[in-house]
Design a protein around this motif. Structure first.
Motif, PDB file in Angstrom:
ATOM      1  N   ARG A   1       4.030  -5.554 -20.559  1.00 43.42           N
ATOM      2  CA  ARG A   1       4.962  -5.047 -19.359  1.00 43.42           C
ATOM      3  C   ARG A   1       4.324  -5.770 -18.158  1.00 43.42           C
ATOM      4  O   ARG A   1       3.433  -5.333 -17.281  1.00 43.42           O
ATOM      5  N   PRO A   2       4.605  -7.024 -17.809  1.00 43.70           N
ATOM      6  CA  PRO A   2       3.869  -7.711 -16.738  1.00 43.70           C
ATOM      7  C   PRO A   2       4.246  -7.200 -15.379  1.00 43.70           C
ATOM      8  O   PRO A   2       5.073  -6.472 -14.710  1.00 43.70           O
ATOM      9  N   LEU A   3       3.010  -7.150 -14.482  1.00 46.20           N
ATOM     10  CA  LEU A   3       3.290  -6.432 -13.056  1.00 46.20           C
ATOM     11  C   LEU A   3       3.141  -7.590 -11.965  1.00 46.20           C
ATOM     12  O   LEU A   3       2.529  -8.520 -12.134  1.00 46.20           O
ATOM     13  N   PHE A   4       3.972  -7.530 -11.121  1.00 45.18           N
ATOM     14  CA  PHE A   4       4.186  -8.111  -9.784  1.00 45.18           C
ATOM     15  C   PHE A   4       3.959  -7.414  -8.629  1.00 45.18           C
ATOM     16  O   PHE A   4       4.295  -6.079  -8.518  1.00 45.18           O
ATOM     17  N   LEU A   5       3.086  -7.971  -7.824  1.00 47.20           N
ATOM     18  CA  LEU A   5       2.849  -7.354  -6.402  1.00 47.20           C
ATOM     19  C   LEU A   5       3.768  -8.211  -5.648  1.00 47.20           C
ATOM     20  O   LEU A   5       3.920  -9.357  -5.228  1.00 47.20           O
ATOM     21  N   ALA A   6       4.724  -7.361  -4.630  1.00 51.80           N
ATOM     22  CA  ALA A   6       5.633  -7.810  -3.699  1.00 51.80           C
ATOM     23  C   ALA A   6       5.160  -7.184  -2.345  1.00 51.80           C
ATOM     24  O   ALA A   6       5.210  -5.981  -2.193  1.00 51.80           O
ATOM     25  N   LEU A   7       4.933  -8.154  -1.338  1.00 49.94           N
ATOM     26  CA  LEU A   7       4.518  -7.672   0.047  1.00 49.94           C
ATOM     27  C   LEU A   7       5.692  -8.446   1.052  1.00 49.94           C
ATOM     28  O   LEU A   7       6.054  -9.254   0.821  1.00 49.94           O
ATOM     29  N   ALA A   8       6.091  -7.531   1.658  1.00 50.54           N
ATOM     30  CA  ALA A   8       7.082  -7.690   2.569  1.00 50.54           C
ATOM     31  C   ALA A   8       7.326  -7.205   3.977  1.00 50.54           C
ATOM     32  O   ALA A   8       6.585  -6.081   4.246  1.00 50.54           O
ATOM     33  N   GLY A   9       7.833  -7.745   4.848  1.00 50.41           N
ATOM     34  CA  GLY A   9       8.085  -7.116   6.295  1.00 50.41           C
ATOM     35  C   GLY A   9       9.630  -7.209   6.743  1.00 50.41           C
ATOM     36  O   GLY A   9      10.270  -7.791   6.168  1.00 50.41           O
ATOM     37  N   GLY A  10       9.789  -6.430   7.733  1.00 54.41           N
ATOM     38  CA  GLY A  10      11.238  -6.321   8.167  1.00 54.41           C
ATOM     39  C   GLY A  10      11.379  -5.191   9.423  1.00 54.41           C
ATOM     40  O   GLY A  10      10.564  -5.019  10.249  1.00 54.41           O
ATOM     41  N   ALA A  11      12.530  -4.352   8.825  1.00 60.61           N
ATOM     42  CA  ALA A  11      12.817  -3.192   9.738  1.00 60.61           C
ATOM     43  C   ALA A  11      12.805  -1.948   8.969  1.00 60.61           C
ATOM     44  O   ALA A  11      13.285  -1.960   7.753  1.00 60.61           O
ATOM     45  N   ALA A  12      12.402  -0.891   9.853  1.00 64.89           N
ATOM     46  CA  ALA A  12      12.700   0.288   8.916  1.00 64.89           C
ATOM     47  C   ALA A  12      12.587   1.531  10.029  1.00 64.89           C
ATOM     48  O   ALA A  12      12.006   1.221  11.166  1.00 64.89           O
ATOM     49  N   ALA A  13      12.840   2.482   9.498  1.00 64.67           N
ATOM     50  CA  ALA A  13      12.808   3.898  10.505  1.00 64.67           C
ATOM     51  C   ALA A  13      12.237   4.932   9.292  1.00 64.67           C
ATOM     52  O   ALA A  13      12.662   5.113   8.036  1.00 64.67           O
ATOM     53  N   GLY A  14      10.940   5.235   9.563  1.00 60.59           N
ATOM     54  CA  GLY A  14      10.276   6.195   8.807  1.00 60.59           C
ATOM     55  C   GLY A  14       9.288   5.407   7.657  1.00 60.59           C
ATOM     56  O   GLY A  14       9.063   4.324   7.952  1.00 60.59           O
ATOM     57  N   GLY A  15       8.840   6.186   6.841  1.00 61.14           N
ATOM     58  CA  GLY A  15       7.989   5.392   5.904  1.00 61.14           C
ATOM     59  C   GLY A  15       7.877   6.378   4.316  1.00 61.14           C
ATOM     60  O   GLY A  15       8.488   7.517   4.434  1.00 61.14           O
ATOM     61  N   SER A  16       7.420   5.847   3.574  1.00 63.79           N
ATOM     62  CA  SER A  16       7.246   6.586   2.252  1.00 63.79           C
ATOM     63  C   SER A  16       6.309   6.020   1.266  1.00 63.79           C
ATOM     64  O   SER A  16       5.741   5.038   1.453  1.00 63.79           O
ATOM     65  N   ILE A  17       5.739   6.744   0.366  1.00 62.08           N
ATOM     66  CA  ILE A  17       4.758   6.237  -0.506  1.00 62.08           C
ATOM     67  C   ILE A  17       5.052   6.921  -1.786  1.00 62.08           C
ATOM     68  O   ILE A  17       5.666   8.255  -1.875  1.00 62.08           O
ATOM     69  N   GLY A  18       5.160   6.340  -2.973  1.00 60.85           N
ATOM     70  CA  GLY A  18       5.669   6.715  -4.177  1.00 60.85           C
ATOM     71  C   GLY A  18       6.076   5.910  -5.027  1.00 60.85           C
ATOM     72  O   GLY A  18       5.652   4.607  -5.290  1.00 60.85           O
ATOM     73  N   GLY A  19       7.364   5.917  -5.838  1.00 59.64           N
ATOM     74  CA  GLY A  19       7.877   5.060  -6.654  1.00 59.64           C
ATOM     75  C   GLY A  19       9.151   5.250  -7.153  1.00 59.64           C
ATOM     76  O   GLY A  19      10.074   6.273  -6.383  1.00 59.64           O
ATOM     77  N   THR A  20      10.143   4.634  -8.038  1.00 59.62           N
ATOM     78  CA  THR A  20      11.113   4.851  -8.156  1.00 59.62           C
ATOM     79  C   THR A  20      11.367   5.494  -9.673  1.00 59.62           C
ATOM     80  O   THR A  20      12.346   5.599 -10.391  1.00 59.62           O
TER      81      THR A  20
END
Length: 172
Positions: free
Chosen positions: A31-50
């Motif tokens: 089960r390969p893992l990848f790290l994605a780092l990104a920037g852009g626009a948001a309102a609010g924030g979260s920590i968790g997963g799907t």
């Protein structure tokens, strides 16, 4: 693909980090893992997963110990719309649009992910490596079932509406 962890947020300008995990018959038990780092626009924030488990599945398992359990892969992984080699997406452009609300162990969210060769203003590279859509609960379009299973059991905290773009790298 599954988003096993994510952290991000901001007001107008924002950033996020995501850990993606892939599965396919060709990979066997890996089960390969990848790290994605990104920037852009948001309102609010979260920590968790799907990753999530529908309430109806929990009730079914608790009420009938002999019931055949739904495979975890069906709950965690969203299908991808095309085929690609994992080496192709290392260093590729990653875009995500996410809308969700989480509180401790319950949450609802819609996440759309796209991965493609780096492009500047749509110029360069070939087409898209993959796109994916995660809906938690997966029954969001079917209102009757969504009301039974929404919100779902999942780890997370926050309220977010975000659109990010960045890059993704193989980490394990």
């Amino acid at each position: 693909m599954a988003i096993v962890a994510q952290l991000g947020g901001g007001v107008v300008l924002a950033a996020g980090g995501y850990i993606l995990q892939f599965t396919a018959p060709e990979l066997g038990r890996r089960r390969p893992l990848f790290l994605a780092l990104a920037g852009g626009a948001a309102a609010g924030g979260s920590i968790g997963g799907t990753l999530s488990i529908p309430w109806s599945e929990i009730v079914r398992r608790l009420s009938n110990r002999d019931a055949v359990a739904t495979p975890i892969d069906e709950l965690a992984y969203a299908p991808l719309d095309c085929t690609f080699a994992l080496r192709d997406i290392h260093g590729a452009q990653f875009s995500i649009v996410q809308v969700g609300a989480f509180a401790a162990l319950v949450g609802v969210q819609i996440v759309s992910v796209e991965c493609r060769p780096w492009q500047l203003f749509g110029i360069g590279g070939r087409g898209t490596y993959f796109t994916s859509r995660h809906e938690v609960p997966t029954s969001l379009p079917a209102i009757g079932r969504a009301l039974v299973d929404a919100p779902q059991v999942q780890g997370g905290l926050g309220v977010v509406a975000a659109g990010f773009t960045g890059s993704v790298w193989h980490i394990g």
